[in-house]
Scaffold this motif. Structure first.
Motif, mmCIF file in Angstrom:
data_model
loop_
_atom_site.group_PDB
_atom_site.id
_atom_site.type_symbol
_atom_site.label_atom_id
_atom_site.label_comp_id
_atom_site.label_asym_id
_atom_site.label_seq_id
_atom_site.Cartn_x
_atom_site.Cartn_y
_atom_site.Cartn_z
ATOM 1 N N ALA A 176 71.084 54.684 -75.242
ATOM 2 C CA ALA A 176 70.750 54.494 -73.974
ATOM 3 C C ALA A 176 71.030 52.877 -73.661
ATOM 4 N N GLN A 177 71.006 52.155 -74.792
ATOM 5 C CA GLN A 177 71.320 50.658 -74.298
ATOM 6 C C GLN A 177 72.866 50.328 -74.169
ATOM 7 N N TRP A 178 73.516 51.315 -74.708
ATOM 8 C CA TRP A 178 74.918 51.274 -74.469
ATOM 9 C C TRP A 178 75.173 51.840 -73.094
ATOM 10 N N LEU A 179 74.559 52.688 -72.482
ATOM 11 C CA LEU A 179 74.841 53.021 -71.190
ATOM 12 C C LEU A 179 74.527 52.185 -70.152
ATOM 13 N N ALA A 180 73.311 51.402 -70.596
ATOM 14 C CA ALA A 180 72.872 50.489 -69.505
ATOM 15 C C ALA A 180 73.824 49.130 -69.898
ATOM 16 N N ARG A 235 77.293 49.399 -70.208
ATOM 17 C CA ARG A 235 78.423 49.741 -69.583
ATOM 18 C C ARG A 235 78.248 49.858 -68.025
ATOM 19 N N GLU A 236 77.147 50.170 -67.645
ATOM 20 C CA GLU A 236 76.974 50.481 -66.214
ATOM 21 C C GLU A 236 77.559 49.652 -65.122
ATOM 22 N N GLN A 250 81.615 39.557 -68.693
ATOM 23 C CA GLN A 250 81.072 40.785 -69.568
ATOM 24 C C GLN A 250 81.321 40.671 -71.049
ATOM 25 N N ALA A 251 80.944 39.462 -71.634
ATOM 26 C CA ALA A 251 81.163 39.231 -72.879
ATOM 27 C C ALA A 251 80.261 40.050 -73.974
ATOM 28 N N ALA A 252 78.932 40.518 -73.431
ATOM 29 C CA ALA A 252 78.319 41.562 -74.261
ATOM 30 C C ALA A 252 78.974 42.657 -74.329
ATOM 31 N N LEU A 253 79.268 43.256 -73.155
ATOM 32 C CA LEU A 253 79.904 44.426 -73.264
ATOM 33 C C LEU A 253 81.415 44.493 -74.038
ATOM 34 N N ALA A 254 81.960 43.501 -73.888
ATOM 35 C CA ALA A 254 83.504 43.376 -74.561
ATOM 36 C C ALA A 254 82.843 43.311 -75.952
#
Ligand SMILES: C[S@@+](CC[C@H](N)C(=O)[O-])C[C@H]1O[C@@H](n2cnc3c(N)ncnc32)[C@H](O)[C@@H]1O
Length: 274
Positions: free
Chosen positions: A10-14, A16-17, A218-222
């Motif tokens: 769920a954290q990953w989905l949040a 990437r949203e 978007q450093a956290a997602l990257a």
């Protein structure tokens, strides 16, 4: 059949949203609006809804009363999705929601008899060729538009470029095509297979690029994406583990100083009856 998801999914989905929101093609939504049947409410079937990212984005872009039916194998994700769905459409008409826990590869024509739209986001790569063909058949026979968004293509571009990038990307893509519990996943081949399958049914297939463009904002997602990408590549080709230590350190240093750019290609697909 159920897919194993990591505990922090769920954290990953949040995470990437926002990138999915920025990537999805509003141009295809413009085409879709015109193609939607007149009847109200518009009944939307969202397959593999996760925590509901797609509904949060799409429901406010569509006019008129809507009823969303969210499918997922995971009841906890679906509970979050239901709680987060917008209450109103673009024109203030009501949006209602129901959830269905189960295996979406078992979907039948009966499930979709009321459908005005079948949609999904970031789903297709998790299916096998047989499951995808079956899903396309059910969607095509439902007689309504199908909108499948943000499907990976396997192409990634990192800047600054590094000689190891291509080898890691190839290993990662092989990992995406692996067999899990006897199911051989389509991974990056799914969206092309999907377009071909809809075309065989005589539907018009519209494709649009929907890349994630991840810079320092978007450093956290990257960073999360990079970890998953490299880990999967190393799992697929264990000899990469010894050879990519320096590469990993360089990339992480670039990410920390805002010098790493990542583009992860995706494709959006809209299939319409003529
Ligand atoms: C990558 S997530 C995408 C979630 C959401 N659409 C989004 O864009 O954030 C894929 C979702 O599909 C669900 N899923 C995958 N295969 C499934 C299956 N066969 N039956 C039901 N759900 C499935 C997973 O549980 C997961 O929540």
């Amino acid at each position: 059949m159920s897919i194993e998801l990591p505990p922090d999914f769920a954290q990953w989905l949040a995470l990437r949203e926002p990138a999915d929101v920025a990537a999805r093609s509003t141009d295809l939504v413009d085409t879709l609006r015109v193609a939607l049947p007149d009847r109200r409410p518009v009944v939307v079937h969202d397959l593999g809804a996760g925590t509901g990212s797609l509904g949060r984005w799409l429901a406010p872009l569509l006019p008129g009363a809507q009823h969303w039916i969210l499918y997922d194998q995971d009841p906890d994700l679906l509970a979050r999705a239901r709680a987060g769905m917008p209450a109103v459409a673009a024109d203030g008409a009501p949006v209602t929601v129901e959830t269905r826990v189960g295996d979406l590869t078992r979907l039948t024509n009966t499930d979709l008899t009321d459908a005005a739209l079948v949609t999904a986001s970031a789903l297709l790569d998790m299916l096998t060729a047989v499951e995808l063909d079956r899903l396309v058949t059910v969607c095509a026979e439902a007689g309504c538009p199908t909108l499948f968004l943000v499907s990976v293509t396997g192409t990634v571009r990192l800047t600054p470029a590094d000689p190891l990038d291509d080898e890691i990307a190839a290993a990662f893509n092989a990992h995406q095509r692996r067999s899990v519990g006897g199911r051989r996943l389509l991974g990056p081949d799914a969206v092309e297979a999907c377009a071909a399958a809809f075309a065989r049914y005589g539907l018009d297939v519209h494709l649009r690029p929907s890349p994630w463009v991840l810079g320092s904002d978007q450093a956290a997602l990257a960073g999360e994406w990079f970890t998953g990408w490299l880990d999967a590549a190393r799992e697929q080709c264990p000899d990469l583990t010894d050879r990519t230590g320096g590469y990993e350190r360089r990339r992480r240093a670039e990410a920390e100083t805002g010098r790493l750019g990542v583009i992860v290609d995706h494709v959006d697909l809209l299939a319409l009856h003529r």
